[in-house]
Every structure is written in structure tokens, then in C-alpha cells.
Design a protein around this motif. Structure first.
Motif, short mmCIF file in Angstrom:
data_model
loop_
_atom_site.label_atom_id
_atom_site.label_comp_id
_atom_site.label_asym_id
_atom_site.label_seq_id
_atom_site.Cartn_x
_atom_site.Cartn_y
_atom_site.Cartn_z
N ALA A 264 0.83 -1.20 0.00
CA ALA A 264 0.00 0.00 0.00
C ALA A 264 0.86 1.25 0.00
O ALA A 264 1.86 1.33 0.72
CB ALA A 264 -0.91 -0.01 1.22
N TYR B 179 -4.24 1.20 4.48
CA TYR B 179 -5.45 0.75 5.18
C TYR B 179 -5.04 0.47 6.61
O TYR B 179 -4.11 -0.29 6.86
CB TYR B 179 -5.94 -0.52 4.47
CG TYR B 179 -6.62 -1.58 5.31
CD1 TYR B 179 -7.70 -1.28 6.15
CD2 TYR B 179 -6.18 -2.91 5.24
CE1 TYR B 179 -8.31 -2.28 6.90
CE2 TYR B 179 -6.80 -3.91 5.98
CZ TYR B 179 -7.86 -3.59 6.81
OH TYR B 179 -8.46 -4.58 7.54
N LYS C 240 -10.70 -0.82 10.99
CA LYS C 240 -11.95 -1.35 10.42
C LYS C 240 -13.16 -0.68 11.07
O LYS C 240 -13.13 -0.36 12.25
CB LYS C 240 -12.05 -2.85 10.70
CG LYS C 240 -10.96 -3.70 10.07
CD LYS C 240 -11.17 -5.16 10.43
CE LYS C 240 -10.07 -6.07 9.93
NZ LYS C 240 -8.77 -5.90 10.59
N ARG D 142 -12.42 -16.59 8.72
CA ARG D 142 -11.99 -15.95 7.48
C ARG D 142 -11.97 -16.94 6.32
O ARG D 142 -12.44 -16.64 5.23
CB ARG D 142 -10.63 -15.30 7.69
CG ARG D 142 -10.72 -14.09 8.61
CD ARG D 142 -9.37 -13.47 8.84
NE ARG D 142 -9.50 -12.21 9.58
CZ ARG D 142 -8.68 -11.19 9.42
NH1 ARG D 142 -7.68 -11.25 8.57
NH2 ARG D 142 -8.85 -10.09 10.11
N GLY E 293 -8.22 -7.86 4.66
CA GLY E 293 -8.59 -6.63 3.96
C GLY E 293 -7.71 -6.37 2.74
O GLY E 293 -8.21 -6.22 1.61
N SER E 294 -6.40 -6.38 2.96
CA SER E 294 -5.48 -6.03 1.87
C SER E 294 -5.53 -7.04 0.73
O SER E 294 -5.05 -6.76 -0.38
CB SER E 294 -4.06 -5.89 2.41
OG SER E 294 -3.71 -7.04 3.14
N ARG F 165 -6.99 -6.15 -2.82
CA ARG F 165 -6.19 -5.42 -3.81
C ARG F 165 -5.27 -6.33 -4.61
O ARG F 165 -4.70 -5.90 -5.62
CB ARG F 165 -5.38 -4.32 -3.10
CG ARG F 165 -6.22 -3.28 -2.35
CD ARG F 165 -5.33 -2.18 -1.78
NE ARG F 165 -4.23 -2.76 -1.03
CZ ARG F 165 -3.92 -2.50 0.24
NH1 ARG F 165 -4.63 -1.63 0.93
NH2 ARG F 165 -2.90 -3.09 0.82
N SER G 290 -1.34 -7.17 12.17
CA SER G 290 -2.10 -6.02 11.65
C SER G 290 -3.50 -6.00 12.23
O SER G 290 -3.99 -4.95 12.65
CB SER G 290 -2.23 -6.12 10.13
OG SER G 290 -0.99 -6.10 9.52
N THR G 291 -4.13 -7.18 12.25
CA THR G 291 -5.52 -7.26 12.72
C THR G 291 -5.65 -6.72 14.14
O THR G 291 -6.50 -5.87 14.42
CB THR G 291 -6.00 -8.73 12.67
OG1 THR G 291 -5.74 -9.24 11.37
CG2 THR G 291 -7.48 -8.84 12.99
N MET H 277 -4.49 -2.79 14.44
CA MET H 277 -5.43 -1.75 13.97
C MET H 277 -6.67 -1.68 14.87
O MET H 277 -7.26 -0.62 15.02
CB MET H 277 -5.77 -1.91 12.48
CG MET H 277 -6.53 -3.12 12.07
SD MET H 277 -6.95 -3.06 10.30
CE MET H 277 -5.47 -3.68 9.51
N PHE I 84 1.01 6.64 9.05
CA PHE I 84 0.53 5.35 9.55
C PHE I 84 1.34 4.95 10.80
O PHE I 84 0.78 4.56 11.83
CB PHE I 84 0.61 4.29 8.43
CG PHE I 84 0.75 2.88 8.90
CD1 PHE I 84 -0.11 2.36 9.87
CD2 PHE I 84 1.74 2.05 8.39
CE1 PHE I 84 0.03 1.04 10.32
CE2 PHE I 84 1.89 0.75 8.83
CZ PHE I 84 1.04 0.24 9.80
N ASP J 114 5.12 -1.33 6.01
CA ASP J 114 3.86 -1.87 6.54
C ASP J 114 4.03 -2.24 8.01
O ASP J 114 4.86 -1.65 8.69
CB ASP J 114 3.44 -3.09 5.70
CG ASP J 114 2.58 -2.69 4.51
OD1 ASP J 114 2.20 -1.51 4.42
OD2 ASP J 114 2.29 -3.57 3.68
#
Ligand code: DP6
Length: 418
Positions: free
Chosen positions: A21, A25, A28, A78, A163-164, A167, A217-218, A221, A269, A311
Motif C-alpha cells: 500500500a 489501510y 476497520k 476468514r 482486507g489487503s 487489492r 495487523s488485525t 489496527m 501510519f 507496513d
């Protein structure tokens, strides 16, 4: 079941790329549907990808998954969500080779076997879940003859995995529109430009060797959404403008604007991570030295030569507008971060070899004798031998594709890893 015999296995193999990215992102608004609090933009990488084989057969007794050769549970929501969404869109499929027909209504009774591999070390922390879930969804859709009922629907399904991942279905530059609907129907990825639009762009990934345990990341964030006022300001005020500016910069191949926005967004970020309570640190000293390398060079030249982004980990992704500048960038990285004296140079810089060739670097000695970059002249530059694990030279890459049967990761008669 309406299908003859009990001894067949049907499978498909796909390949999907990693993405990085440039507008991040982070956060959520819906944890289950994985709906983001802001839109994001990424570039699809070539050279780094996941390969996934999905198989069904009447003899399979449960859904099973092998990641890089090791069996792991498929019980997570998931995986289940992605599988259920594709299954519900399955159609009648006829196997071209055998004439075997699987009817639309049969798919729900068939268990799947999934084998997935990354062509890069997972431990390097290079967004393996994005490539992996995109690949899973793409391969399943092809196996089950699932069709999108609207453009971007598969990306919304990949999004349910990570999420990512939404893309990673497309090549070139990709935007994930945050969407407005509660259903997540409009939270989809769209391609901004295909990979050849900005084919001169060079992307160098610096894999940092010493790594500490990171916050996923989960989880990271989630804490940021709960505790960081800066994150909310970013999502509401800063990112919407940046998305527009970044799209324009990409369309115009305006590297100066692209570089400024990319660095600023990465730094913001990481600032939101620091603004999180308790704070999260993804970058380390090596990461900061890489930022210093780029910032010092850009300041010396007066205009952006290179850009960086990080990231949820210490690895740097660096950008240069063309081969000539990428050569200077690579020389600078190698000057400040030479490999250990006994290192194998062919393992230190991997991926696209053209930049190394242009830089005329063939041996570790060639690196030792690189001239001091002009911005470091008169300064005792810290040369950090062995501080970087390795470098990957990449470019904008293509999206997900189906591979032929020679790429299958599961045995054709057993449906088990070979
Ligand atoms: C920093 O997509 O890995 O890489 O949706 O919870 O699976 P989940 O998170 P993930 O987060 C990626 C965060 C990032 C920025 C980005 O890729 O945009």
C-alpha cells in the motif's frame, strides 16, 4: 450426488501477487465483514506471489489446508467465509479432460483440499496473507465456475479473508474503495492503471534481518481504532484528499508527488501506531536508517529521487522512477548496508537482476569499492555490514492468474500434497 464414481479429484491452481500500500489501510469499521475506515491504494508487486491449488473429490471427508507444506486448520471464520461465499456462487462445471460434470447443487456437499505456497519466506513478513487469500478466492472461483454478479465482487470476497487481499486480485495500481454500505457490497478493489502504465517504476524491497515479535495487523489496527485520535483524524480528513492526489500522481506518472505522498502516508501510519495505547512499534533502527538514506539523498538533490513505505513490520519498500535512478538507489543501499564478507551476492539481491547489471555489481568486492554517495561526502557514513537480510528488485506486476496443471501442488489422484 448425481456424479458418477467415487474416485475422481478435480483441481485448479492459481497464482496471486503481493501488494504494497502507498496509501495505507489501517482500521476497520466492521470486524467481521472487514470494512475499512478509509480507502487505500496499492501497487501490485511482481516476483512475490502465492500459488494455490484447490481440489474437490467425493472421498474428501473434511476441508483441509496446507500452507507452505504444513497442515493448518481451516476452521477460522476468514477461511470459512471465503469458501462459503464462493460455494454459494458455484455453477455447473464440466471438466474438459474427463467430461466429468459437477452440478451447481453438488458443490455444497464436496469438501475442499487447499495447498498454498509463497515464493518468498513467510517469516520475512511480506504481506503473505494478501497474496494467499486473493489466490484462494481466485482459484476456488475458477474451480467452482463461480461468476461475479457485479464487477469487483470477488475482491469483496477476498476482503473477507484479509482486507489487503482484495487489492491483490488486480495488477498495476489498485484502489480499495472503502464503500458506504453495511453489507460491504461496495467495499471493493478497482484497478487504477494496469502494470504497463508505469512500467519504468522500480520497487526495491529491503528485508531487515533481525526481527522481533510483531503485533499482527488485525490486532494492531483494532487497538488503534479504539485509542488513537490521530487515526480518526487521518481517516476522516487526511486520507480522502491523499487518495485523490495519489490517483492523479499515478495517472500522470508524477514521481515527485507520488514520492511525497507515499513517504508522508507511511510516516503517518506509523505515527498512528505510536499514538495507539499501548504504542505499537513496527519500524526498528534499520528501518529508520533506510528512511534517513532516502531523505538525505532527496534533500541533497532538492527533488525526490526515491520514496519509501513500511507496513506492519521493519522491512522497507523503496521506489525509484526508472532504471537509472534505481541504479543510484541500489548503489546507495549497498554502500550503507553491505552484505557480510562471505555472503553470496546472488542471494543478497534477488528478483529482477537488470538493476544490478546496470550498476555493474557482480561481487561483494564490487560493493566494498563503491564510491561514497555525494550526500555523504565528508561525513563518516555508518556502513552497516550484514544489517539487511537481503534485497528484492521488483516492478509493478500483474494480478491473479490461473496456472496449468504442471503447477498443481496436490496429487491428481489423492488430492494430498505430493
Ligand atoms: C499495514 O490486510 O493484513 O499492510 O484486514 O486484519 O487481515 P486484516 O489486515 P491486513 O492489514 C494490512 C495493513 C497494512 C496496510 C495496507 O496493506 O494497506
Amino acid at each position: 450426488m448425481g456424479i458418477a464414481g467415487n474416485d475422481w479429484v478435480l483441481m485448479k491452481t492459481a497464482r496471486a501477487p503481493s501488494n504494497i500500500a502507498v496509501i495505507k489501510y489501517w482500521g476497520k469499521r466492521d470486524e467481521k465483514l472487514i470494512l475499512p475506515i478509509n480507502s487505500s491504494i496499492s501497487v501490485t508487486l511482481d516476483y512475490l506471489f502465492a500459488t494455490t491449488t484447490v481440489a474437490v473429490g467425493p472421498s474428501f471427508t473434511s476441508d483441509r489446508l496446507w500452507l507452505n507444506g504444513k497442515e493448518v486448520s481451516m476452521e477460522s471464520e476468514r477461511y470459512k467465509n471465503c469458501l462459503q461465499q464462493i460455494r454459494s456462487r458455484a455453477t455447473d462445471v464440466t471438466d474438459e479432460k474427463t467430461g466429468l460434470v459437477v452440478k451447481k447443487e453438488d458443490w455444497k456437499d464436496l469438501h475442499v483440499h487447499v495447498a498454498s505456497r509463497n515464493n518468498f519466506p513467510t517469516a520475512a513478513g511480506l504481506a503473505s496473507s494478501a497474496a494467499g487469500f486473493a489466490c484462494l478466492v481466485y482459484a476456488l472461483a475458477h474451480l467452482m465456475g463461480a461468476k461475479e454478479t457485479y464487477e469487483g465482487e470477488f475482491s469483496a470476497i477476498a476482503r473477507l479473508g484479509s482486507g489487503s487481499a482484495c487489492r491483490s486480485l488486480y495488477g498495476g495500481f489498485v484502489k480499495w474503495n472503502m464503500g458506504k454500505e453495511d453489507s460491504g457490497r461496495d467495499s471493493i478493489a478497482t484497478q487504477i492503471v494496469e502494470k504497463d502504465h508505469w512500467k519504468d517504476l522500480v520497487i526495491i524491497i529491503a528485508v531487515v534481518s533481525s526481527r522481533q515479535k510483531e503485533t499482527s495487523s488485525t490486532a494492531g489496527m483494532q487497538t488503534s481504532v479504539k485509542t488513537s485520535p490521530l487515526l480518526h483524524h487521518r481517516a476522516e480528513v487526511v486520507v480522502p484528499k491523499r487518495i485523490e492526489q495519489m490517483e492523479q500522481a499515478i495517472l500522470k506518472q508524477d514521481f515527485a508527488t507520488f514520492a511525497k505522498l507515499t513517504c508522508a502516508d507511511s510516516n503517518q501510519f506509523h505515527a498512528t501506531c505510536l499514538d495507539t495505547s499501548p504504542p505499537i512499534f513496527y519500524m526498528n533502527d534499520t528501518s529508520r536508517r533506510l528512511i534517513g538514506l532516502v531523505e538525505k539523498w532527496n534533500a541533497h538533490e532538492g527533488t525526490p529521487q526515491a520514496a519509501y513505505t513500511f507496513d506492519a513490520g521493519p522491512n522497507a519498500v523503496l521506489f525509484a522512477p526508472n532504471n537509472e535512478v534505481a541504479k543510484s538507489l541500489l548503489q546507495r543501499i549497498l554502500y550503507l548496508f553491505p552484505p557480510a564478507a562471505d555472503a553470496d551476492i546472488s542471494k543478497y539481491v534477488i528478483g529482477d537482476q537488470s538493476i544490478m547489471e546496470l550498476a555493474g555489481i557482480k561481487t561483494v568486492q564490487d560493493i566494498e569499492s563503491l564510491p561514497t554517495p555525494s550526500e555523504w561526502s565528508g561525513i563518516d557514513a555508518p556502513r552497516m555490514k550484514g544489517e539487511l537480510g537481503y534485497l528484492i528488485c521488483s516492478r509493478p506486476g500483474q494480478g491473479a492468474i490461473v496456472l496449468d496443471e504442471s503447477a498443481h501442488l496436490l496429487g491428481g489422484t489423492t488430492g494430498l500434497p505430493a
